[in-house]
Design a protein around this motif. Structure first.
Motif, PDB file in Angstrom:
ATOM      1  N   PRO A  96       0.796  -1.234   0.000  1.00  0.00           N
ATOM      2  CA  PRO A  96       0.000   0.000   0.000  1.00  0.00           C
ATOM      3  C   PRO A  96       0.827   1.282   0.000  1.00  0.00           C
ATOM      4  CG  PRO A  96      -0.945  -1.596   1.506  1.00  0.00           C
ATOM      5  CD  PRO A  96       0.373  -2.171   1.054  1.00  0.00           C
ATOM      6  N   ASP A  97       1.877   1.330   0.831  1.00  0.00           N
ATOM      7  CA  ASP A  97       2.684   2.553   0.898  1.00  0.00           C
ATOM      8  C   ASP A  97       3.370   2.835  -0.433  1.00  0.00           C
ATOM      9  OD1 ASP A  97       1.935   3.012   3.464  1.00  0.00           O
ATOM     10  OD2 ASP A  97       3.840   2.465   4.385  1.00  0.00           O
ATOM     11  N   MET A  98       3.988   1.797  -1.012  1.00  0.00           N
ATOM     12  CA  MET A  98       4.677   2.004  -2.284  1.00  0.00           C
ATOM     13  C   MET A  98       3.696   2.412  -3.372  1.00  0.00           C
ATOM     14  SD  MET A  98       7.062  -0.562  -4.580  1.00  0.00           S
ATOM     15  CE  MET A  98       8.408  -0.643  -3.392  1.00  0.00           C
ATOM     16  N   MET A  99       2.522   1.768  -3.394  1.00  0.00           N
ATOM     17  CA  MET A  99       1.534   2.103  -4.410  1.00  0.00           C
ATOM     18  C   MET A  99       1.064   3.554  -4.268  1.00  0.00           C
ATOM     19  SD  MET A  99       1.146  -0.443  -6.469  1.00  0.00           S
ATOM     20  CE  MET A  99       2.947  -0.454  -6.329  1.00  0.00           C
ATOM     21  N   PHE A 100       0.909   4.001  -3.025  1.00  0.00           N
ATOM     22  CA  PHE A 100       0.499   5.383  -2.805  1.00  0.00           C
ATOM     23  C   PHE A 100       1.578   6.347  -3.287  1.00  0.00           C
ATOM     24  CE2 PHE A 100      -0.036   9.267  -0.362  1.00  0.00           C
ATOM     25  CZ  PHE A 100      -1.390   9.511  -0.497  1.00  0.00           C
ATOM     26  N   ALA A 122     -12.730   3.710   7.544  1.00  0.00           N
ATOM     27  CA  ALA A 122     -12.460   5.145   7.417  1.00  0.00           C
ATOM     28  C   ALA A 122     -11.330   5.391   6.415  1.00  0.00           C
ATOM     29  CB  ALA A 122     -12.102   5.732   8.778  1.00  0.00           C
ATOM     30  N   GLY A 123     -10.300   4.557   6.464  1.00  0.00           N
ATOM     31  CA  GLY A 123      -9.198   4.695   5.523  1.00  0.00           C
ATOM     32  C   GLY A 123      -9.638   4.434   4.096  1.00  0.00           C
ATOM     33  N   ALA A 124     -10.533   3.441   3.904  1.00  0.00           N
ATOM     34  CA  ALA A 124     -11.023   3.128   2.562  1.00  0.00           C
ATOM     35  C   ALA A 124     -11.820   4.291   1.989  1.00  0.00           C
ATOM     36  CB  ALA A 124     -11.885   1.862   2.609  1.00  0.00           C
ATOM     37  N   VAL A 125     -12.657   4.907   2.828  1.00  0.00           N
ATOM     38  CA  VAL A 125     -13.432   6.072   2.382  1.00  0.00           C
ATOM     39  C   VAL A 125     -12.508   7.210   1.977  1.00  0.00           C
ATOM     40  CG1 VAL A 125     -15.055   7.864   3.128  1.00  0.00           C
ATOM     41  CG2 VAL A 125     -15.454   5.472   3.757  1.00  0.00           C
ATOM     42  N   PHE A 126     -11.472   7.421   2.765  1.00  0.00           N
ATOM     43  CA  PHE A 126     -10.499   8.475   2.475  1.00  0.00           C
ATOM     44  C   PHE A 126      -9.800   8.230   1.138  1.00  0.00           C
ATOM     45  CE2 PHE A 126      -5.926   9.585   2.943  1.00  0.00           C
ATOM     46  CZ  PHE A 126      -6.053  10.962   2.824  1.00  0.00           C
ATOM     47  N   LEU A 127      -9.395   6.976   0.894  1.00  0.00           N
ATOM     48  CA  LEU A 127      -8.717   6.650  -0.354  1.00  0.00           C
ATOM     49  C   LEU A 127      -9.661   6.757  -1.557  1.00  0.00           C
ATOM     50  CD1 LEU A 127      -6.533   3.678   0.900  1.00  0.00           C
ATOM     51  CD2 LEU A 127      -5.679   5.817  -0.062  1.00  0.00           C
ATOM     52  N   LEU A 128     -10.929   6.397  -1.358  1.00  0.00           N
ATOM     53  CA  LEU A 128     -11.902   6.569  -2.437  1.00  0.00           C
ATOM     54  C   LEU A 128     -12.068   8.046  -2.781  1.00  0.00           C
ATOM     55  CD1 LEU A 128     -14.701   3.981  -1.550  1.00  0.00           C
ATOM     56  CD2 LEU A 128     -13.168   3.958  -3.538  1.00  0.00           C
ATOM     57  N   TYR A 129     -12.013   8.899  -1.747  1.00  0.00           N
ATOM     58  CA  TYR A 129     -12.071  10.343  -1.987  1.00  0.00           C
ATOM     59  C   TYR A 129     -10.895  10.784  -2.862  1.00  0.00           C
ATOM     60  CZ  TYR A 129     -10.959  15.221  -0.974  1.00  0.00           C
ATOM     61  OH  TYR A 129     -10.592  16.542  -1.094  1.00  0.00           O
ATOM     62  N   LEU A 130      -9.694  10.284  -2.541  1.00  0.00           N
ATOM     63  CA  LEU A 130      -8.525  10.615  -3.358  1.00  0.00           C
ATOM     64  C   LEU A 130      -8.687  10.119  -4.787  1.00  0.00           C
ATOM     65  CD1 LEU A 130      -5.399   9.946  -1.091  1.00  0.00           C
ATOM     66  CD2 LEU A 130      -6.384  12.137  -1.739  1.00  0.00           C
ATOM     67  N   ALA A 131      -9.229   8.904  -4.932  1.00  0.00           N
ATOM     68  CA  ALA A 131      -9.412   8.333  -6.267  1.00  0.00           C
ATOM     69  C   ALA A 131     -10.361   9.195  -7.094  1.00  0.00           C
ATOM     70  CB  ALA A 131      -9.943   6.902  -6.154  1.00  0.00           C
ATOM     71  N   VAL A 132     -11.481   9.593  -6.485  1.00  0.00           N
ATOM     72  CA  VAL A 132     -12.484  10.380  -7.210  1.00  0.00           C
ATOM     73  C   VAL A 132     -11.934  11.758  -7.571  1.00  0.00           C
ATOM     74  CG1 VAL A 132     -14.728  11.511  -7.015  1.00  0.00           C
ATOM     75  CG2 VAL A 132     -14.442   9.160  -6.226  1.00  0.00           C
ATOM     76  N   THR A 166      -6.784   5.054 -10.152  1.00  0.00           N
ATOM     77  CA  THR A 166      -7.045   3.614 -10.069  1.00  0.00           C
ATOM     78  C   THR A 166      -6.242   2.983  -8.940  1.00  0.00           C
ATOM     79  OG1 THR A 166      -7.476   3.524 -12.456  1.00  0.00           O
ATOM     80  CG2 THR A 166      -6.992   1.435 -11.349  1.00  0.00           C
ATOM     81  N   VAL A 167      -4.993   3.435  -8.766  1.00  0.00           N
ATOM     82  CA  VAL A 167      -4.165   2.936  -7.665  1.00  0.00           C
ATOM     83  C   VAL A 167      -4.825   3.241  -6.325  1.00  0.00           C
ATOM     84  CG1 VAL A 167      -1.971   3.246  -6.434  1.00  0.00           C
ATOM     85  CG2 VAL A 167      -1.985   3.004  -8.924  1.00  0.00           C
ATOM     86  N   PHE A 168      -5.296   4.475  -6.143  1.00  0.00           N
ATOM     87  CA  PHE A 168      -5.945   4.855  -4.889  1.00  0.00           C
ATOM     88  C   PHE A 168      -7.212   4.033  -4.658  1.00  0.00           C
ATOM     89  CE2 PHE A 168      -4.028   9.272  -5.806  1.00  0.00           C
ATOM     90  CZ  PHE A 168      -2.830   8.893  -5.221  1.00  0.00           C
ATOM     91  N   GLY A 169      -7.976   3.810  -5.720  1.00  0.00           N
ATOM     92  CA  GLY A 169      -9.173   2.987  -5.604  1.00  0.00           C
ATOM     93  C   GLY A 169      -8.836   1.550  -5.241  1.00  0.00           C
ATOM     94  N   GLY A 170      -7.736   1.035  -5.815  1.00  0.00           N
ATOM     95  CA  GLY A 170      -7.308  -0.316  -5.473  1.00  0.00           C
ATOM     96  C   GLY A 170      -6.893  -0.435  -4.020  1.00  0.00           C
ATOM     97  N   LEU A 171      -6.244   0.588  -3.499  1.00  0.00           N
ATOM     98  CA  LEU A 171      -5.853   0.580  -2.087  1.00  0.00           C
ATOM     99  C   LEU A 171      -7.083   0.596  -1.182  1.00  0.00           C
ATOM    100  CD1 LEU A 171      -2.836   3.070  -2.079  1.00  0.00           C
ATOM    101  CD2 LEU A 171      -2.766   0.580  -1.921  1.00  0.00           C
ATOM    102  N   ALA A 172      -8.106   1.336  -1.589  1.00  0.00           N
ATOM    103  CA  ALA A 172      -9.349   1.352  -0.815  1.00  0.00           C
ATOM    104  C   ALA A 172      -9.969  -0.044  -0.771  1.00  0.00           C
ATOM    105  CB  ALA A 172     -10.330   2.358  -1.417  1.00  0.00           C
ATOM    106  N   THR A 173      -9.979  -0.714  -1.920  1.00  0.00           N
ATOM    107  CA  THR A 173     -10.503  -2.086  -1.966  1.00  0.00           C
ATOM    108  C   THR A 173      -9.691  -3.004  -1.091  1.00  0.00           C
ATOM    109  OG1 THR A 173     -11.259  -1.708  -4.244  1.00  0.00           O
ATOM    110  CG2 THR A 173     -11.061  -3.999  -3.515  1.00  0.00           C
TER     111      THR A 173
END
Length: 209
Positions: A22-26, A78-88, A195-202
């Motif tokens: 996750p960290d590297m992908m971010f 909460a982290g998944a919601v945050f990452l989805l926000y970044l993805a959008v 897409t990376v951020f969305g994948g991290l949320a998943t």
């Protein structure tokens, strides 16, 4: 800690660090969307999150998290919601690149904070620390106190991880910098980052590491 134990720890951490997580992908996602500088800032932010995790384990807070699955699930969601926000927001920004192809999306300070929060949103890191770090603890009358050893091991983990993530991010950022003159390419780089951020949320929702 013995020299053998330290070397074994360094090798193990390097192998873990070069395995995309996750960290590297971010960091790579930010490098693609913002360039090398943003990637390095993101790597520093994720490493700051690891400092908090290290302190939590060294001073016993990891045991509290391990015994409270509901807290773990809540932070994960909460982290998944945050990452989805970044993805959008990153995906939406990809459609507004006319005349701004070389401009990063967010100031370095905001990238740093977002990276740190993304790392902290994955409390399973604490559980991983609890399982991994004690394997390299040295016992005996001459050994350092356990807390000191955990802090030292955590610091080593952070330094090695920072170097690896920053290197990967700079490579991604170099590719981004090279292609930024082309607005359509920049748009697709942003969408890859989204897409990376969305994948991290998943990844967080599924609860896998």
């Amino acid at each position: 800690m013995s020299v053998t134990s330290v070397l074994a720890f360094a090798v193990a951490v390097f192998v873990l660090s070069v395995t995309p997580g996750p960290d590297m992908m971010f960091v790579v996602g930010n490098g693609l969307s913002g360039g090398r500088r943003v990637a390095v800032v993101a790597a520093l932010g994720t490493s700051t999150g690891l400092v908090v995790h290290t302190l939590a384990v060294a001073f016993g807070l990891g045991a509290v998290i391990a015994s409270a699955p509901a807290v773990l699930d809540g932070v994960r969601i909460a982290g998944a919601v945050f990452l989805l926000y970044l993805a959008v927001t990153t995906w939406r920004a990809s459609g507004r690149q006319a005349n701004k192809a070389a401009e990063p999306h967010r100031p370095p300070r905001r990238t740093y904070v977002l990276a740190m929060l993304t790392n902290l949103a994955n409390p399973k890191i604490v559980l991983f620390y609890l399982a991994f770090l004690p394997q390299f603890i040295t016992e005996g009358p001459a050994a350092w106190p356990v807390t000191a050893q955990l802090l030292a091991l955590g610091a080593g983990f952070i330094v090695i991880g920072l170097a690896v993530n920053a290197f990967a991010g700079v490579l991604a950022g170099s590719l981004s910098d090279w292609l930024l003159r082309n607005v359509s390419v920049r748009r697709w780089l942003d969408r890859i980052a989204a897409t990376v951020f969305g994948g991290l949320a998943t990844h967080l929702v599924l609860g896998t590491r």
